[in-house]
Write a protein that holds these residues in place. Structure first.
Motif, PDB file in Angstrom:
ATOM      1  N   LEU A 191      49.820  87.224  55.256  1.00  0.00           N
ATOM      2  CA  LEU A 191      50.338  85.883  54.981  1.00  0.00           C
ATOM      3  C   LEU A 191      49.181  84.935  54.668  1.00  0.00           C
ATOM      4  O   LEU A 191      48.174  84.917  55.378  1.00  0.00           O
ATOM      5  CB  LEU A 191      51.146  85.359  56.169  1.00  0.00           C
ATOM      6  CG  LEU A 191      52.447  86.111  56.434  1.00  0.00           C
ATOM      7  CD1 LEU A 191      53.022  85.712  57.772  1.00  0.00           C
ATOM      8  CD2 LEU A 191      53.438  85.864  55.325  1.00  0.00           C
ATOM      9  N   ARG A 192      49.330  84.138  53.622  1.00  0.00           N
ATOM     10  CA  ARG A 192      48.277  83.229  53.154  1.00  0.00           C
ATOM     11  C   ARG A 192      48.434  81.858  53.805  1.00  0.00           C
ATOM     12  O   ARG A 192      49.542  81.376  54.005  1.00  0.00           O
ATOM     13  CB  ARG A 192      48.396  83.102  51.641  1.00  0.00           C
ATOM     14  CG  ARG A 192      47.316  82.309  51.001  1.00  0.00           C
ATOM     15  CD  ARG A 192      47.572  82.024  49.537  1.00  0.00           C
ATOM     16  NE  ARG A 192      48.264  83.068  48.837  1.00  0.00           N
ATOM     17  CZ  ARG A 192      47.806  83.652  47.748  1.00  0.00           C
ATOM     18  NH1 ARG A 192      46.642  83.313  47.264  1.00  0.00           N
ATOM     19  NH2 ARG A 192      48.501  84.564  47.137  1.00  0.00           N
ATOM     20  N   GLN A 244      42.844  82.413  51.726  1.00  0.00           N
ATOM     21  CA  GLN A 244      42.491  82.925  53.043  1.00  0.00           C
ATOM     22  C   GLN A 244      43.775  83.206  53.804  1.00  0.00           C
ATOM     23  O   GLN A 244      44.714  82.416  53.756  1.00  0.00           O
ATOM     24  CB  GLN A 244      41.650  81.876  53.773  1.00  0.00           C
ATOM     25  CG  GLN A 244      40.851  82.404  54.909  1.00  0.00           C
ATOM     26  CD  GLN A 244      39.907  81.328  55.459  1.00  0.00           C
ATOM     27  OE1 GLN A 244      40.185  80.143  55.357  1.00  0.00           O
ATOM     28  NE2 GLN A 244      38.825  81.765  56.039  1.00  0.00           N
ATOM     29  N   ASN A 245      43.808  84.341  54.490  1.00  0.00           N
ATOM     30  CA  ASN A 245      45.024  84.641  55.239  1.00  0.00           C
ATOM     31  C   ASN A 245      45.024  83.857  56.550  1.00  0.00           C
ATOM     32  O   ASN A 245      44.006  83.289  56.952  1.00  0.00           O
ATOM     33  CB  ASN A 245      45.173  86.152  55.470  1.00  0.00           C
ATOM     34  CG  ASN A 245      44.012  86.750  56.219  1.00  0.00           C
ATOM     35  OD1 ASN A 245      43.297  86.078  56.947  1.00  0.00           O
ATOM     36  ND2 ASN A 245      43.819  88.037  56.042  1.00  0.00           N
ATOM     37  N   ILE A 246      46.174  83.839  57.216  1.00  0.00           N
ATOM     38  CA  ILE A 246      46.268  83.027  58.432  1.00  0.00           C
ATOM     39  C   ILE A 246      45.505  83.658  59.589  1.00  0.00           C
ATOM     40  O   ILE A 246      45.199  82.973  60.563  1.00  0.00           O
ATOM     41  CB  ILE A 246      47.736  82.739  58.829  1.00  0.00           C
ATOM     42  CG1 ILE A 246      48.492  84.007  59.177  1.00  0.00           C
ATOM     43  CG2 ILE A 246      48.438  81.967  57.740  1.00  0.00           C
ATOM     44  CD1 ILE A 246      49.876  83.761  59.748  1.00  0.00           C
ATOM     45  N   SER A 287      41.901  82.049  58.916  1.00  0.00           N
ATOM     46  CA  SER A 287      41.817  80.614  58.714  1.00  0.00           C
ATOM     47  C   SER A 287      41.735  79.869  60.046  1.00  0.00           C
ATOM     48  O   SER A 287      42.374  80.242  61.031  1.00  0.00           O
ATOM     49  CB  SER A 287      43.039  80.123  57.944  1.00  0.00           C
ATOM     50  OG  SER A 287      43.031  78.724  57.859  1.00  0.00           O
ATOM     51  N   ASN A 288      40.951  78.792  60.047  1.00  0.00           N
ATOM     52  CA  ASN A 288      40.843  77.938  61.233  1.00  0.00           C
ATOM     53  C   ASN A 288      41.683  76.673  61.101  1.00  0.00           C
ATOM     54  O   ASN A 288      41.621  75.810  61.977  1.00  0.00           O
ATOM     55  CB  ASN A 288      39.375  77.546  61.464  1.00  0.00           C
ATOM     56  CG  ASN A 288      38.540  78.723  61.877  1.00  0.00           C
ATOM     57  OD1 ASN A 288      39.031  79.658  62.503  1.00  0.00           O
ATOM     58  ND2 ASN A 288      37.265  78.701  61.518  1.00  0.00           N
ATOM     59  N   ALA A 289      42.438  76.558  60.039  1.00  0.00           N
ATOM     60  CA  ALA A 289      43.256  75.365  59.812  1.00  0.00           C
ATOM     61  C   ALA A 289      44.355  75.280  60.873  1.00  0.00           C
ATOM     62  O   ALA A 289      44.891  76.298  61.313  1.00  0.00           O
ATOM     63  CB  ALA A 289      43.879  75.418  58.422  1.00  0.00           C
ATOM     64  N   SER A 291      47.513  77.162  60.107  1.00  0.00           N
ATOM     65  CA  SER A 291      47.432  78.613  60.310  1.00  0.00           C
ATOM     66  C   SER A 291      47.665  78.962  61.774  1.00  0.00           C
ATOM     67  O   SER A 291      48.306  79.964  62.086  1.00  0.00           O
ATOM     68  CB  SER A 291      46.077  79.145  59.862  1.00  0.00           C
ATOM     69  OG  SER A 291      45.951  79.062  58.482  1.00  0.00           O
ATOM     70  N   LYS A 292      47.145  78.139  62.648  1.00  0.00           N
ATOM     71  CA  LYS A 292      47.387  78.358  64.085  1.00  0.00           C
ATOM     72  C   LYS A 292      48.877  78.252  64.371  1.00  0.00           C
ATOM     73  O   LYS A 292      49.436  79.086  65.096  1.00  0.00           O
ATOM     74  CB  LYS A 292      46.606  77.322  64.902  1.00  0.00           C
ATOM     75  CG  LYS A 292      47.017  77.203  66.347  1.00  0.00           C
ATOM     76  CD  LYS A 292      46.120  77.968  67.247  1.00  0.00           C
ATOM     77  CE  LYS A 292      46.397  77.715  68.702  1.00  0.00           C
ATOM     78  NZ  LYS A 292      47.543  78.400  69.233  1.00  0.00           N
TER      79      LYS A 292
END
Length: 157
Positions: free
Chosen positions: A43-44, A51-53, A56-58, A61-62
């Motif tokens: 999953l993106r 970047q996949n989840i 990712s540090n976004a 994404s969490k």
């Protein structure tokens, strides 16, 4: 002594505040953990371009990782989890979008480009063969000049 303790505390405290807490999830077995890892790897992140989840540090994404974990614990299948996230964030979250009327051009573009290139190459080859096989006829004057040149060449000097 108090000053030294305050200095040490001032140096260590920012590092503790900035430390990121890793996602910690409890899984019943290794198969469930592997299923989770596979899902978050495919999953993106909607915020990060490519970047996949899992990487990712976004914050989004969490949240998506939390949703995947919660839905897995609720007994949802992989397809249900992916469809839920696609419904919420759009088709962009899939690395491999499904083939349908909206994604037809996305999937067909490489085939169309190759087919178009083959047509261009075939056209160039056919055109060059046609123009190469047709030699223009010589006029009577040109034939006479060629014969004279050949005759002069055959004579010993």
């Amino acid at each position: 002594m108090v000053r030294i303790a305050c200095l040490i505390l001032a140096l260590i405290l920012p590092a503790l505040v900035a430390a990121d807490v890793a996602d910690v999830y409890d899984f019943s077995d290794r198969a469930q953990e592997q299923r989770y890892r596979n899902l978050i790897a495919e999953l993106r992140c909607p915020k990060c371009q490519n970047q996949n989840i899992a990487d990712s540090n976004a914050p989004i994404s969490k949240d998506m990782r939390d949703v995947v974990y919660r839905m897995m614990n609720d007994g949802a299948s992989n397809e249900e989890i992916v469809e839920s996230l696609v419904g919420r964030f759009g088709e962009f979250v899939r690395y491999k979008p499904e083939f349908d009327s909206r994604t037809f051009l996305l999937w067909a573009t490489p085939a169309i480009a190759v087919f178009g290139g083959l047509l261009v190459v075939a056209g160039v080859v056919i055109r060059s063969r046609r123009s190469g096989s047709e030699s223009p006829a010589l006029s009577a004057e040109e034939k006479a000049r060629v014969d004279k040149m050949l005759a002069d060449q055959d004579r010993p000097s």
